[in-house]
Design a protein around this motif. Structure first.
Motif, short mmCIF file in Angstrom:
data_model
loop_
_atom_site.label_atom_id
_atom_site.label_comp_id
_atom_site.label_asym_id
_atom_site.label_seq_id
_atom_site.Cartn_x
_atom_site.Cartn_y
_atom_site.Cartn_z
N ILE A 128 0.85 -1.18 0.00
CA ILE A 128 0.00 0.00 0.00
C ILE A 128 0.89 1.23 0.00
O ILE A 128 1.89 1.29 0.72
N LEU A 129 0.57 2.19 -0.86
CA LEU A 129 1.33 3.44 -0.97
C LEU A 129 0.52 4.56 -0.33
O LEU A 129 -0.65 4.75 -0.65
N ARG A 130 1.18 5.29 0.57
CA ARG A 130 0.55 6.40 1.27
C ARG A 130 1.30 7.70 1.00
O ARG A 130 2.42 7.69 0.52
N GLU A 131 0.65 8.82 1.34
CA GLU A 131 1.24 10.16 1.19
C GLU A 131 1.72 10.39 -0.24
O GLU A 131 2.84 10.81 -0.49
N LEU A 132 0.83 10.12 -1.16
CA LEU A 132 1.14 10.25 -2.59
C LEU A 132 1.24 11.71 -3.01
O LEU A 132 0.50 12.56 -2.51
#
Length: 238
Positions: free
Chosen positions: A39-43
């Motif tokens: 999961i990728l956050r703070e894109l």
């Protein structure tokens, strides 16, 4: 409680600074999501835009955009730095359409909103008339959830008493988001203005704003409002 230090070290290393939509620096975080996903956050870009680019990375089976994150299903080992590079590469925002929405800031809640957040009417307008990301489209056809609102506007909750009718074109905000009501609907957001533009046409299947697009509100006067009444929103550059 035992902590997986290797996992935390991996997350820390992948917090690479990248340039975001409005020019601010962001740090993308990549975290495990089960055994075959991340999961990728703070894109630095809208999640739908990031998902489109991540789907091009070798080893990615599918990338799914959520409100402010992207889940990535992978098939075997994936170079996680390539994921960070994909969402921060130059030209990525070309995948987003850009819209300018003129707003006559004369909404029935504008004065109360300004008082609640401790700003003047003019300061409230100046703080709202800026660029946003379309995080999702829902509630009714063409209703685009735009974020993030700047502080202190982002702390404004929904109205205690929703209205039974909100007119089409009403520009409103609540709970950290802002939007334009494209159709007449009940609503509990604070109305601060109105746009003369037509944002949807259900008969012609016309819905110009989609998740991942960039929207800028621009303050106008009554003369411009009258001259542009009924004009369709397009994807023109800002």
């Amino acid at each position: 409680m035992e902590v997986d230090l290797r996992r935390h070290e991996r997350i820390r290393r992948l917090q690479a600074p990248v340039r975001g939509v409005s020019g601010h620096t962001s740090r993308v975080r990549v975290e495990p999501l089960g055994e075959s996903a991340l999961i990728l956050r703070e894109l630095p870009v809208p999640p739908p835009v990031a998902a489109a680019k991540l789907n091009e990375v070798p080893g990615v089976v599918e990338a799914y955009a959520a409100f402010d994150t992207v889940a990535v299903i992978v098939d075997g080992p994936v170079d996680e730095h390539s994921l960070v590079e994909a969402v921060s590469s130059s030209g990525i925002l070309e995948l987003s359409r850009r819209h300018a929405i003129p707003v006559l800031y004369d909404g029935e809640d504008l004065e109360e909103v300004a008082a609640r957040v401790g700003l003047t009417r003019e300061e409230t307008i100046a703080l709202h008339a800026r660029e946003y990301e379309c995080r999702a489209v829902g509630f009714c056809p063409g209703f685009a959830y735009l974020a993030p609102l700047a502080s202190p506007l982002d702390g404004l909750p929904r109205r205690a008493s929703p209205r039974a009718r909100v007119a089409p074109g009403s520009v409103a905000m609540a709970a950290g988001m802002t939007a334009v009501y494209p159709l007449e609907r009940p609503g509990g957001w604070w109305i601060i203005g109105r746009t003369p533009l037509v944002l949807v046409d259900e008969v012609e299947d016309y819905f110009p704003i989609r998740a991942g697009d960039i929207v800028r509100f621009q303050a106008i006067d009554e003369r411009e409002y009258a001259s542009r009444m009924g004009e369709r929103l397009t994807g023109a550059g800002l």
